[in-house]
Structures are given as structure tokens and as C-alpha cells.
Scaffold this active site. Structure first.
Site, short mmCIF file in Angstrom:
data_model
loop_
_atom_site.label_atom_id
_atom_site.label_comp_id
_atom_site.label_asym_id
_atom_site.label_seq_id
_atom_site.Cartn_x
_atom_site.Cartn_y
_atom_site.Cartn_z
N THR A 160 0.83 -1.15 -0.06
CA THR A 160 0.18 -0.08 -0.10
C THR A 160 0.95 1.23 -0.20
OG1 THR A 160 -1.71 -1.25 1.41
CG2 THR A 160 -1.89 1.20 1.27
N HIS B 114 2.17 1.52 -3.36
CA HIS B 114 1.21 2.38 -4.04
C HIS B 114 0.80 3.76 -4.02
CE1 HIS B 114 -0.20 -1.22 -5.85
NE2 HIS B 114 -0.71 -1.92 -4.78
#
Ligand code: NAD
Ligand code: ZN
Length: 344
Positions: free
Chosen positions: A40, A43
Site C-alpha cells: 500500500t 502504491h
């Protein structure tokens, strides 16, 4: 304090000085010691479509951490400065039906640390006492910083009876390989893990997978016959987020098999539902960790010999975060840990 912050709506992150977080009466201020990089965070670093839609700048990133209590709010009576802690990154609402029933992992209004609010990649983090995990100080801090992803693996794996069962794990990312370690600890017979990435398959072998299967060269059916299996896998743990992996799994399950889906599939993934129906499979979606049964189980398993330390393949000081993110994004790594114990 120093913190790694998404300062503008563009790729990259910045190491900047920001004010120390303030705590409310029910909050705990944690002095961060170790943090670990999650997909995450990558990202958010890369600023993909999901990040553009989700992240509001400026925001401190990160949600995998271990630290010590610095200060507690006036309502907090059972935690003291110096206590070793980690924490649950899903801040739940406390008021929805599931929260009120004690099923907080199924809250319908969670807010994510380092996603929807300031995160852990800073010298300090403030979170509610209800999200703090009071840890066993005998557990190394860097291992404790992996409790968030380890909790994903434990939640997915321990959803089913594993003793004497044959387990298929698709995707040898950090969470897939942690699932190998958990399934072994829980007494599975054969643990087969698949990937296309030789580095990660080697890590899975080091962590005692029965077979770490390179899909460039072999098939899951081939591994079954190599192991003398004839009826398929009893338990499947989908840890790749790739739709092809789901279908490979369905095709190789035993009748009555159980599946945990953790990997995020994206829109319009196609599934062969007939395999689910004719084999009488049970499928469970896994999001986050059970609060706090998963945290209890992680602690108890580590205290009884579960060893995830081989998963930590890279360590950096937080000032070297650019290098750390580069390694984490390249795929030739297990977990990448940042150290905050030494000053910047
Ligand atoms: P990762 O992206 O590091 O690892 C995924 C691995 O799957 C990679 O090594 C990739 O090579 C492999 N892969 C790709 N296609 C494959 C296929 N067809 N068959 C087998 N392997 C294949 O991910 P991670 O950090 O270990 O997390 C695993 C997954 O879980 C990701 O999809 C992530 O987004 C998701 N996730 C979900 C939750 C949740 O709460 N549900 C929490 C954390 C992560
Ligand atoms: Zn809720």
C-alpha cells in the site's frame, strides 16, 4: 518531528519536519522504533490511480510499526510510558452493528492509519488506546513491526482447520510466505506455494514450503502428483491478487475445500463459479485482522516458536527511505524494515 510525508499529489515522498501529533484523552502517543513497508505504501509512493482517489495531501504514510509509549491521554489507565506496543491500523467506528457486537474487524466505517489519516512513518504516532496492542517485550521490535501483515496471513490461514491438511498458497509475496510459516506451525501436511518470481520462491523454500512452485516451469497439478496427492488441496489461501491464481486454485481444490481470499482482485475479475458449486467449496473474504484474536494468536505462536524473521530481507535507516522504497517496489525482497531508533 521528522516524518515521511506525501506532501503533494504527485509520485514520491518527502522527509520533512512537521509538528508532533497531539493526543486526545483516549489516545496514546507512540515513539516509533521500527516500521515496515507495505505494498500500500508503494502504491502511495508511486501515486497510482487508487492512491490518487484515496490519499489527501499532506499526509504521513505507513501503518506497519512497533514502538514504545511516550505519553497517554488522561482516560488511559492501563498503559505506561516505555511499554512496548504495536497497533491495529484499522481505526473502527465503535458504533455500527458489527462494532457493537464485538466484530470490530467487520466495521462498516473504518479509517486507515497512513491511508485516511496520518501514519506511522514518523518519529511519533498518535492513535486511540483501542487500537494499541500492548506487546510482549521479548518479541524483537522489527518482528513486531510485521504484526500487521503477519496478521493478514494468520487471519486467512487460521480461518480453517490446518492440522494434517494440504494447503495451497497462491502468491509468494511477504504475506504468502508468512502464510507458509503459519500453516507449518499449525500442523499442515503439505504446503505448496506458487509464484513466477524466483527470488520470492527461494524465500518460501527457506521458510519450509513443501514445494515452492515456479509457474514458469511447473503446474500445480504436477506438484500434486509429485507429492502423492490425488484429491486436491483441502485449504487454499489466495495471496497474489491475480485472477488467474484464483482460477488455478479452484481447479486444484479438493471437494469440500475451504478458501481464504486476501489478494485484492480488482474490478471484473472472472471466476469459474462452477468449480465452486460442483466441488462444494467454502470461500471467505479476508480483510485486515480480527481485533484482537488475531493479535493474540500471533503473539502466542511467536512465543511457541513461529519464526518470521527470515522474511526481513532488507533494513534501512529512515533517512534512506528512497532506497528502501526502491527495493520494496522491485519485488526482489521480503519485508523491508526502516529503523527509527537512531537519530536522523
Ligand atoms: P505482493 O504484491 O508483494 O505479492 C504478490 C505475489 O503474487 C507476487 O510475488 C507476484 O509475483 C505473485 N503473483 C502474481 N500473479 C500470480 C499468479 N497468477 N499466481 C501466483 N502468484 C502470482 O503482495 P503482499 O504484500 O504479499 O500481499 C498479498 C496480496 O494481499 C496483495 O494482493 C495485497 O494487495 C493483498 N492485501 C490484502 C489485504 C487485506 O486485508 N485483504 C491486506 C494486505 C494485502
Ligand atoms: Zn464500526
Amino acid at each position: 518531528m521528522k516524518a515521511i510525508v506525501k506532501t503533494e499529489a504527485a509520485p514520491g515522498l518527502s522527509l520533512v519536519d512537521i509538528p508532533d501529533p497531539e493526543i486526545g484523552i483516549n489516545d496514546v502517543l507512540i515513539r516509533i522504533q521500527k516500521t515496515s513497508i507495505c505494498g500500500t505504501d508503494v502504491h502511495i509512493y508511486q501515486w497510482d490511480d487508487w492512491a490518487k482517489e484515496t490519499i489527501r495531501v499532506p499526509q504521513t504514510v505507513g501503518h506497519e510499526f512497533a514502538g514504545v509509549v511516550e505519553e497517554v491521554g488522561s482516560n488511559v489507565t492501563d498503559l505506561y510510558p516505555g511499554d512496548v506496543v504495536s497497533g491495529e491500523g484499522h481505526i473502527v467506528c465503535g458504533r455500527c452493528r458489527n462494532c457493537l457486537a464485538g466484530r470490530r474487524h467487520l466495521c462498516n466505517a473504518t479509517s486507515g492509519v497512513g491511508v485516511n489519516r496520518d501514519g506511522a512513518f514518523g518519529e511519533f504516532l498518535a492513535i486511540p488506546i483501542t487500537n494499541v496492542w500492548h506487546a510482549d517485550p521479548a518479541i524483537p521490535l522489527e518482528v513486531l513491526s510485521l504484526f500487521d501483515p503477519l496478521g493478514n496471513a494468520v487471519h486467512a490461514a487460521l480461518s480453517w482447520d490446518l492440522l494434517g491438511e494440504d494447503v495451497l498458497i497462491t502468491g509468494a509475496g511477504p504475506i504468502g510466505v508468512m502464510s507458509v510459516v503459519v500453516a507449518r506451525h499449525a500442523g499442515a501436511r503439505h504446503v505448496v506455494i506458487t509464484d513466477y518470481n524466483p527470488y520470492r520462491l527461494a524465500l518460501a523454500r527457506k521458510c519450509h514450503a513443501s514445494v515452492a512452485l515456479d509457474l514458469n516451469e511447473e503446474t500445480i497439478a504436477g506438484a500434486q502428483s509429485e507429492l502423492g496427492m490425488s484429491e486436491g488441496f483441502d485449504v487454499g489461501l489466495e495471496m497474489s491478487g491475480n485472477p488467474q491464481a484464483v482460477n488455478d486454485m479452484l481447479a486444484n481444490m479438493a471437494h469440500g475445500g475451504k478458501i481464504s481470499l486476501l489478494g485484492i482482485q480488482g474490478e471484473n475479475a472472472t471466476v469459474d463459479w462452477d468449480d465452486v458449486i460442483f466441488k462444494g467449496l467454502t470461500i471467505k473474504g479476508i480483510y485486515g485482522r480480527e481485533m484482537y484474536e488475531t493479535w493474540y494468536k500471533m503473539t502466542a505462536m511467536i512465543q511457541s516458536g513461529l519464526d518470521i524473521s527470515p522474511l526481513i530481507t532488507h533494513r534501512f535507516h529512515y533517512t534512506e527511505y528512497e532506497k528502501a522504497f526502491e527495493v520494496a517496489a522491485a519485488g526482489e525482497s521480503g519485508k523491508v524494515v526502516l529503523d527509527w531508533t537512531e537519530p536522523g
